[in-house]
Design a protein around this motif. Structure first.
Motif, PDB file in Angstrom:
ATOM      1  N   ILE A 126     -62.114 -65.530  10.332  1.00 28.46           N
ATOM      2  CA  ILE A 126     -61.260 -64.456  10.826  1.00 28.46           C
ATOM      3  C   ILE A 126     -61.865 -63.122  10.417  1.00 28.46           C
ATOM      4  CG2 ILE A 126     -58.996 -63.349  10.626  1.00 28.46           C
ATOM      5  CD1 ILE A 126     -57.719 -66.016  10.424  1.00 28.46           C
ATOM      6  N   ARG A 127     -62.159 -62.303  11.398  1.00 31.38           N
ATOM      7  CA  ARG A 127     -62.754 -60.999  11.129  1.00 31.38           C
ATOM      8  C   ARG A 127     -61.705 -60.014  10.620  1.00 31.38           C
ATOM      9  NH1 ARG A 127     -65.860 -59.202  16.403  1.00 31.38           N
ATOM     10  NH2 ARG A 127     -66.303 -57.433  15.020  1.00 31.38           N
ATOM     11  N   LEU A 128     -62.133 -59.126   9.759  1.00 34.39           N
ATOM     12  CA  LEU A 128     -61.239 -58.114   9.198  1.00 34.39           C
ATOM     13  C   LEU A 128     -61.314 -56.868  10.068  1.00 34.39           C
ATOM     14  CD1 LEU A 128     -62.100 -58.655   5.426  1.00 34.39           C
ATOM     15  CD2 LEU A 128     -60.095 -59.498   6.664  1.00 34.39           C
ATOM     16  N   ASP A 129     -60.610 -56.930  11.195  1.00 34.19           N
ATOM     17  CA  ASP A 129     -60.615 -55.801  12.124  1.00 34.19           C
ATOM     18  C   ASP A 129     -59.211 -55.560  12.643  1.00 34.19           C
ATOM     19  OD1 ASP A 129     -60.152 -57.810  13.976  1.00 34.19           O
ATOM     20  OD2 ASP A 129     -62.213 -57.871  14.697  1.00 34.19           O
ATOM     21  N   GLY A 130     -59.099 -54.729  13.647  1.00 33.06           N
ATOM     22  CA  GLY A 130     -57.783 -54.350  14.158  1.00 33.06           C
ATOM     23  C   GLY A 130     -57.018 -55.455  14.831  1.00 33.06           C
ATOM     24  N   GLY A 131     -57.660 -56.605  15.088  1.00 35.21           N
ATOM     25  CA  GLY A 131     -56.957 -57.721  15.706  1.00 35.21           C
ATOM     26  C   GLY A 131     -56.377 -58.705  14.727  1.00 35.21           C
ATOM     27  N   THR A 132     -56.483 -58.415  13.432  1.00 36.12           N
ATOM     28  CA  THR A 132     -56.027 -59.342  12.394  1.00 36.12           C
ATOM     29  C   THR A 132     -54.846 -58.759  11.636  1.00 36.12           C
ATOM     30  OG1 THR A 132     -58.218 -60.307  12.107  1.00 36.12           O
ATOM     31  CG2 THR A 132     -56.698 -60.537  10.259  1.00 36.12           C
ATOM     32  N   LEU A 133     -53.870 -59.611  11.349  1.00 39.07           N
ATOM     33  CA  LEU A 133     -52.687 -59.231  10.578  1.00 39.07           C
ATOM     34  C   LEU A 133     -52.731 -59.930   9.230  1.00 39.07           C
ATOM     35  CD1 LEU A 133     -49.818 -57.887  10.478  1.00 39.07           C
ATOM     36  CD2 LEU A 133     -48.936 -60.051  11.372  1.00 39.07           C
ATOM     37  N   PHE A 134     -52.459 -59.180   8.162  1.00 39.81           N
ATOM     38  CA  PHE A 134     -52.406 -59.736   6.809  1.00 39.81           C
ATOM     39  C   PHE A 134     -50.973 -59.632   6.293  1.00 39.81           C
ATOM     40  CE2 PHE A 134     -52.403 -58.907   2.200  1.00 39.81           C
ATOM     41  CZ  PHE A 134     -52.918 -60.113   1.746  1.00 39.81           C
ATOM     42  N   VAL A 135     -50.471 -60.742   5.754  1.00 40.23           N
ATOM     43  CA  VAL A 135     -49.108 -60.785   5.213  1.00 40.23           C
ATOM     44  C   VAL A 135     -49.167 -61.351   3.802  1.00 40.23           C
ATOM     45  CG1 VAL A 135     -46.737 -61.546   5.580  1.00 40.23           C
ATOM     46  CG2 VAL A 135     -48.258 -61.236   7.548  1.00 40.23           C
ATOM     47  N   GLU A 136     -48.449 -60.709   2.890  1.00 42.20           N
ATOM     48  CA  GLU A 136     -48.361 -61.207   1.518  1.00 42.20           C
ATOM     49  C   GLU A 136     -46.903 -61.264   1.092  1.00 42.20           C
ATOM     50  OE1 GLU A 136     -49.683 -60.036  -3.091  1.00 42.20           O
ATOM     51  OE2 GLU A 136     -50.501 -58.915  -1.389  1.00 42.20           O
ATOM     52  N   ASN A 137     -46.505 -62.400   0.530  1.00 45.08           N
ATOM     53  CA  ASN A 137     -45.209 -62.501  -0.135  1.00 45.08           C
ATOM     54  C   ASN A 137     -45.398 -63.281  -1.427  1.00 45.08           C
ATOM     55  OD1 ASN A 137     -45.299 -65.212   0.557  1.00 45.08           O
ATOM     56  ND2 ASN A 137     -43.700 -65.083   2.119  1.00 45.08           N
ATOM     57  N   ALA A 138     -44.327 -63.631  -2.091  1.00 47.42           N
ATOM     58  CA  ALA A 138     -44.446 -64.271  -3.398  1.00 47.42           C
ATOM     59  C   ALA A 138     -45.062 -65.658  -3.309  1.00 47.42           C
ATOM     60  CB  ALA A 138     -43.074 -64.348  -4.066  1.00 47.42           C
ATOM     61  N   GLN A 139     -44.956 -66.310  -2.145  1.00 53.13           N
ATOM     62  CA  GLN A 139     -45.415 -67.684  -2.001  1.00 53.13           C
ATOM     63  C   GLN A 139     -46.835 -67.822  -1.451  1.00 53.13           C
ATOM     64  OE1 GLN A 139     -42.241 -66.766  -0.582  1.00 53.13           O
ATOM     65  NE2 GLN A 139     -41.390 -67.312  -2.588  1.00 53.13           N
ATOM     66  N   MET A 140     -47.324 -66.804  -0.731  1.00 54.68           N
ATOM     67  CA  MET A 140     -48.606 -66.997  -0.050  1.00 54.68           C
ATOM     68  C   MET A 140     -49.190 -65.679   0.440  1.00 54.68           C
ATOM     69  SD  MET A 140     -47.173 -68.650   3.502  1.00 54.68           S
ATOM     70  CE  MET A 140     -46.314 -69.911   2.536  1.00 54.68           C
ATOM     71  N   MET A 141     -50.464 -65.738   0.788  1.00 55.23           N
ATOM     72  CA  MET A 141     -51.156 -64.700   1.538  1.00 55.23           C
ATOM     73  C   MET A 141     -51.624 -65.332   2.839  1.00 55.23           C
ATOM     74  SD  MET A 141     -53.484 -62.930  -1.410  1.00 55.23           S
ATOM     75  CE  MET A 141     -52.909 -61.480  -2.310  1.00 55.23           C
ATOM     76  N   VAL A 142     -51.517 -64.593   3.943  1.00 55.90           N
ATOM     77  CA  VAL A 142     -51.832 -65.173   5.254  1.00 55.90           C
ATOM     78  C   VAL A 142     -52.634 -64.171   6.072  1.00 55.90           C
ATOM     79  CG1 VAL A 142     -50.902 -66.260   7.319  1.00 55.90           C
ATOM     80  CG2 VAL A 142     -49.628 -66.412   5.171  1.00 55.90           C
ATOM     81  N   PHE A 143     -53.695 -64.665   6.721  1.00 59.23           N
ATOM     82  CA  PHE A 143     -54.441 -63.902   7.707  1.00 59.23           C
ATOM     83  C   PHE A 143     -54.168 -64.525   9.075  1.00 59.23           C
ATOM     84  CE2 PHE A 143     -56.802 -62.998   3.847  1.00 59.23           C
ATOM     85  CZ  PHE A 143     -57.092 -61.641   3.970  1.00 59.23           C
ATOM     86  N   ILE A 144     -53.720 -63.704  10.027  1.00 59.10           N
ATOM     87  CA  ILE A 144     -53.358 -64.182  11.355  1.00 59.10           C
ATOM     88  C   ILE A 144     -54.089 -63.352  12.391  1.00 59.10           C
ATOM     89  CG2 ILE A 144     -51.464 -64.590  12.984  1.00 59.10           C
ATOM     90  CD1 ILE A 144     -49.553 -64.573  10.589  1.00 59.10           C
ATOM     91  N   THR A 145     -54.704 -64.016  13.359  1.00 58.06           N
ATOM     92  CA  THR A 145     -55.318 -63.324  14.479  1.00 58.06           C
ATOM     93  C   THR A 145     -55.099 -64.138  15.741  1.00 58.06           C
ATOM     94  OG1 THR A 145     -57.336 -62.192  15.225  1.00 58.06           O
ATOM     95  CG2 THR A 145     -57.596 -64.397  14.305  1.00 58.06           C
ATOM     96  N   VAL A 146     -55.038 -63.459  16.868  1.00 56.12           N
ATOM     97  CA  VAL A 146     -54.727 -64.125  18.132  1.00 56.12           C
ATOM     98  C   VAL A 146     -55.850 -65.089  18.505  1.00 56.12           C
ATOM     99  CG1 VAL A 146     -54.289 -63.781  20.594  1.00 56.12           C
ATOM    100  CG2 VAL A 146     -53.351 -62.170  18.914  1.00 56.12           C
ATOM    101  N   GLY A 147     -55.461 -66.297  18.884  1.00 53.80           N
ATOM    102  CA  GLY A 147     -56.413 -67.266  19.402  1.00 53.80           C
ATOM    103  C   GLY A 147     -57.148 -68.074  18.357  1.00 53.80           C
TER     104      GLY A 147
END
Length: 372
Positions: A137-158
Motif C-alpha cells: 500500500i503506497r503512502l499517498d493521497g489514495g490511502t487512509l490511515f486509522v488508529e484506535n486503541a485496538q489496531m492501526m489500519v491502512f486502507i486503499t481502494v482496490g
C-alpha cells in the motif's frame, strides 16, 4: 584526557516484524471499517431522526385530541412502528456485521489463506508479505490511515487493507507506523485513540499451499464486464428491496395519509420506491457500460484459480476473493460462461478459457460438495 561516551539508549525502531490477525481482531476491523464507509456511519443519525419523527407524530396526535377529542390510531401506530423499526435496526446491524465478519474470516481460512505475515515499513509504502504474496500500500493521497486503541489500519481502494492489531505491536513498531502515516495528507488520517501495544510475537503458521487444479488469467471484454456489473447491481438491489419497500411504506404513510383515503398513500409509496429503484438499480446499470468501456486492461484482468480447498479470484491490485468449496452455492453452466456464486458474490469464467467443458464439469464435481 579521558573521554566519556554517553550510551545510546534510544530504542531501535524496527523496519519489519511479524503480524497476524485473529478472528475477533478481524471482527473489530470489520466493525471499524463499517463505521467509516458502511451502515454504521448513519446509525446515530437514523435513530435520532426516527425519535424526532416519533415525537412529532405523538405531538400531532395530542394536538388532534385537544381540538377534536379524537385519536388518530393510525398515526400513533405508525409512530410506534417507526420507533420499533429503528430500535430493531440499532440492535440488528452490529449483530449482523459481527456474524458476517466471523463467517468471512472462517471461509477465508478454509479456502487456504493465511493472515500471518511480515510487515515492512519503508519511505513510501507499507507492505505485508504472507504465503500468498505481497500486499503493498503506497503512502499517498489514495490511502487512509486509522488508529484506535485496538489496531492501526491502512486502507486503499482496490487492495486488501493492512491491519496491525495491538497484540502484535510494540511501542517502537507503533512509532514507526505512525511516522510513516505522517506522510499522508492530514485529511487521510483518522485518530480515534492511541494504540495500546501489547508486544506479543505471533506464532509462525506453517501454511500448506493447496493444490491448484485449474488456473487461468481471464481478461474480460468490455461487454462482459458491463454485464457482470449490471448483474451485481441487480443482486444488490434485490437484497435491499425489502428495506427499500419498508422505508417507502413509512414515508408514504407519513406524507401521503390524509386520514380518509389510501389512494394518496399508494401513489406516494410508488413514488418513493421508484426513486430508490432509479438511484440503486437503474443508474448503476446504465453506468455499467461506460465504466466497463473506460476500464483499463488491468482492471479487466483477474486470475481465477481452483484448488482442492476452494475458488480464488485475484485482481491486478492483489485484491482477492476466496470461497471454500463448502461456501459455493451454485455452479451454473451458462451459454457463454460458467458462473460460480455465493450470495451476491459472483465469479464468471468465459468459456473461451475452458478447453474441455466436460473435464471442467468433472473437476467441479470432484471438489464441490454442495451440489444441487
Amino acid at each position: 584526557m579521558e573521554e566519556f561516551h554517553t550510551p545510546d539508549t534510544a530504542p531501535q525502531i524496527p523496519s519489519e516484524w511479524a503480524v497476524d490477525l485473529t478472528r475477533e481482531e478481524y471482527v473489530d476491523y470489520y466493525l471499524l471499517f463499517s463505521k467509516l464507509s458502511g451502515p454504521f456511519r448513519l446509525r446515530h443519525i437514523q435513530l435520532i431522526a426516527s425519535a424526532v419523527m416519533f415525537v412529532a407524530l405523538t405531538a400531532l396526535t395530542v394536538y388532534e385530541w385537544t381540538l377534536y377529542q379524537t385519536v388518530d390510531w393510525l398515526t400513533m401506530a405508525l409512530g410506534s412502528v417507526l420507533l420499533l423499526f429503528s430500535l430493531g435496526l440499532w440492535w440488528f446491524v452490529p449483530v449482523h456485521l459481527r456474524r458476517t465478519a466471523r463467517r468471512v474470516y472462517d471461509e477465508t481460512l478454509d479456502g487456504g489463506y493465511s493472515y500471518y505475515g511480515t510487515l515492512r515499513v519503508s519511505e513510501g509504502a507499507v507492505e505485508k508479505e504472507n504465503a500468498q504474496g505481497v500486499n503493498r500500500i503506497r503512502l499517498d493521497g489514495g490511502t487512509l490511515f486509522v488508529e484506535n486503541a485496538q489496531m492501526m489500519v491502512f486502507i486503499t481502494v482496490g487492495r486488501r487493507a493492512i491491519v496491525l492489531p495491538a497484540r502484535c505491536m510494540s511501542a517502537e513498531a507503533a512509532a514507526a507506523v505512525r511516522r510513516a502515516a505522517d506522510k499522508l495528507p492530514y485529511r487521510n488520517r483518522r485518530f480515534i485513540a492511541r494504540i495500546q501495544p501489547r508486544g506479543e510475537a505471533p506464532i509462525p503458521v506453517a501454511v500448506e499451499q493447496p493444490t491448484v487444479v485449474w488456473e487461468k488469467e481471464v481478461r474480460y471484454e468490455p461487454q462482459e464486464l458491463a454485464e457482470l456489473m449490471r448483474h451485481t447491481a441487480t443482486q444488490n438491489y434485490l437484497k435491499q428491496l425489502p428495506t427499500y419497500s419498508l422505508l417507502s411504506m413509512v414515508c408514504a404513510v407519513t406524507i401521503g395519509w390524509d386520514g380518509e383515503s389510501l389512494t394518496s398513500c399508494i401513489g406516494a409509496f410508488l413514488l418513493f420506491l421508484g426513486l430508490m429503484t432509479v438511484f440503486n438499480l437503474v443508474s448503476p446499470r446504465r453506468r455499467a457500460r461506460v465504466a466497463a468501456e473506460n476500464a483499463s486492461l488491468g482492471a479487466r484482468t483477474v486470475n481465477i484459480r481452483l484448488t482442492e480447498r476452494g475458488v480464488w479470484m485475484t485482481d491486478h491490485n492483489s485484491g482477492f476473493t476466496v470461497l471454500p468449496w463448502r461456501a459455493v452455492q451454485h455452479v451454473i453452466n451458462r451459454d457463454d460462461f460458467v458462473e460460480i456464486t455465493r450470495g451476491r458474490q459472483t465469479m464468471r469464467i468465459p468459456k473461451r478459457y475452458i478447453d474441455d467443458i466436460d473435464a471442467f464439469d468433472t473437476l467441479i464435481s470432484t471438489y464441490w460438495k454442495n451440489k444441487k
